[in-house]
Design an enzyme around this catalytic site. Sequence first.
Site, PDB file in Angstrom:
ATOM      1  N   HIS A 294       0.872  -1.188   0.000  1.00 20.60           N
ATOM      2  CA  HIS A 294       0.000   0.000   0.000  1.00 20.60           C
ATOM      3  C   HIS A 294       0.904   1.233   0.000  1.00 20.60           C
ATOM      4  CE1 HIS A 294      -3.469   2.410   0.623  1.00 20.60           C
ATOM      5  NE2 HIS A 294      -3.771   2.122   1.866  1.00 20.60           N
ATOM      6  N   HIS A 333      -2.777  -2.593  -9.735  1.00 26.04           N
ATOM      7  CA  HIS A 333      -3.726  -1.977  -8.809  1.00 26.04           C
ATOM      8  C   HIS A 333      -4.982  -2.823  -8.754  1.00 26.04           C
ATOM      9  CE1 HIS A 333      -6.223   1.048  -6.862  1.00 26.04           C
ATOM     10  NE2 HIS A 333      -5.089   1.583  -6.486  1.00 26.04           N
ATOM     11  N   ASP A 389       2.565   5.204  -7.221  1.00 18.17           N
ATOM     12  CA  ASP A 389       3.848   5.129  -6.526  1.00 18.17           C
ATOM     13  C   ASP A 389       5.043   4.949  -7.439  1.00 18.17           C
ATOM     14  OD1 ASP A 389       2.899   5.387  -3.900  1.00 18.17           O
ATOM     15  OD2 ASP A 389       2.144   3.333  -3.969  1.00 18.17           O
TER      16      ASP A 389
END
Length: 455
Positions: A294, A333, A389
């Site tokens: 995460h 994702h 990210d």
Amino acid sequence: MPRSAETENTKAKNTASSQVATNDRPHGRHSLSVTDNRTGKSYEIPIENGTVRAIALRDIKTGPDDFGLMTYDPAFTNTAHCKSQITMIDGDRGILNYRGYPIEQLAEHSTYLETAYLILNGDLPTRQQHEEWAFEITHHTFLHENMKRLIEAFRYDAHPMGILVSTVGALSTFYSEAKSIFDPVARRQQVVRLIAKMPTLAAFAYRASVGLPLVYPDNDLSYTGNFLNMLFRMAEPKYRPNPVLERALDVLFILHADHEQNCSTLAMRAVGSSHPDPYSAVAAAVAALYGPLHGGANEMVLRMLKEVGSVRNVSEYIKRVKQGQVRLMGFGHRVYKNYDPRARIIKQIADQVFEVTGRNPLLDIALELERIALQDDYFISRKLYPNVDFYSGLIYQSMKFPVETFPVLFAIPRTAGWLAQWEEMLLDQEQKIARPRQIYTGPPRRDYRPMDERM
Ligand code: CMC
């Protein structure tokens, strides 16, 4: 509040109508007809918002002693656990909206504080509302001095996320009224405090971890400008953030402000559902965010790029990913099965940041990883694209943020989303304490045996 009565009514309205013939449908075409082959009985279950209520299955029984059917959904991959008006993601089309506003427009025109207001209140503020909001946040950034001593108690190499989990939870001990979660005034007060104090906690945690003196908030600076001040100010009497970097960080904060029912938001809602104060629930959310799958992923992306080391080694690394030895961090994702719209915006910000800081040498490795991955059937067939990210770590590193602070840079802006989701959960008449079911697969009943009789 007659919460339970309301919930029971709603439940009653949504249970399955048992034993109806499939051509006799009280819910019209908006229903699901199910036949239980164990009994031959048919049931009609209403469909609402593209979902059926799991509790409706409870009526499907083999006899009076049967508990009734349940759904089994590890990791909630196909279960909506709430209704929400905050964030909308269309994962197939790569769309993200906060309260209806596309993320691209907010990233271009808004500020983090304005976006936080939008997320928390449902609409963009007027000029006066914005001024009041910014004033309130700016004037709650200081921490009780005892917090400094708490932070000093950590070991010299403590991870800032560990410090953040502890200190944000500890804040609840300073504000006893925070327990009054159904008092709108007390609730709002804690929302303001949390949004205002998270950067101070994060900056203090970092400065303590590198042995630097703590820097107090500067009320003349913007939300992100002040955060940079608390992190990086040295001997200069007044810290002046570079405007390009200050804006870049503000946009990154906008992109991270909420993301509907992700792991940390689930933690916030689930812990909040037992009605502790919001500081305790935010501590749980920060802990959930810490994991490498995460919010810890941005840190892991940077470590991965360093491990790859050179563009020459990219193909070899991709091979290891495909063999299942490692994951390509910053890729994939649960919801996006298309390019993450946040990653697209971050790529543009990266160019602006690198103009100021110089090009990050790891960028070439990241671009090559992305190029090869996006052509490879392993990634194409699994719909794995760069997520938020993948490039954010490169920007943070170029801005001189130490790698351990990367997940903290996610936690600060996500606090607005957590709090909005928490408040929505508290005021939702259909919600109660979160308590999923399980399928017991352990041993049947057995008798205790004294130790010397055991094999
Ligand atoms: N690298 C290689 N293979 C992957 C990756 C990856 N990053 N992500 C998923 N897969 C494969 C996975 O092995 C599986 O393959 P198979 O069907 O052969 O078993 C398939 O894709 C489906 O993956 P999954 O693990 O079932 O997907 P998920 O929805 O449970 O996981 C995820 C989503 C984000 C945890 C995962 O994609 C992942 O671990 N990514 C790397 C960590 C990361 O970047 N996390 C940040 C997420 S975005 C920011 C945030 O919201 O926190």
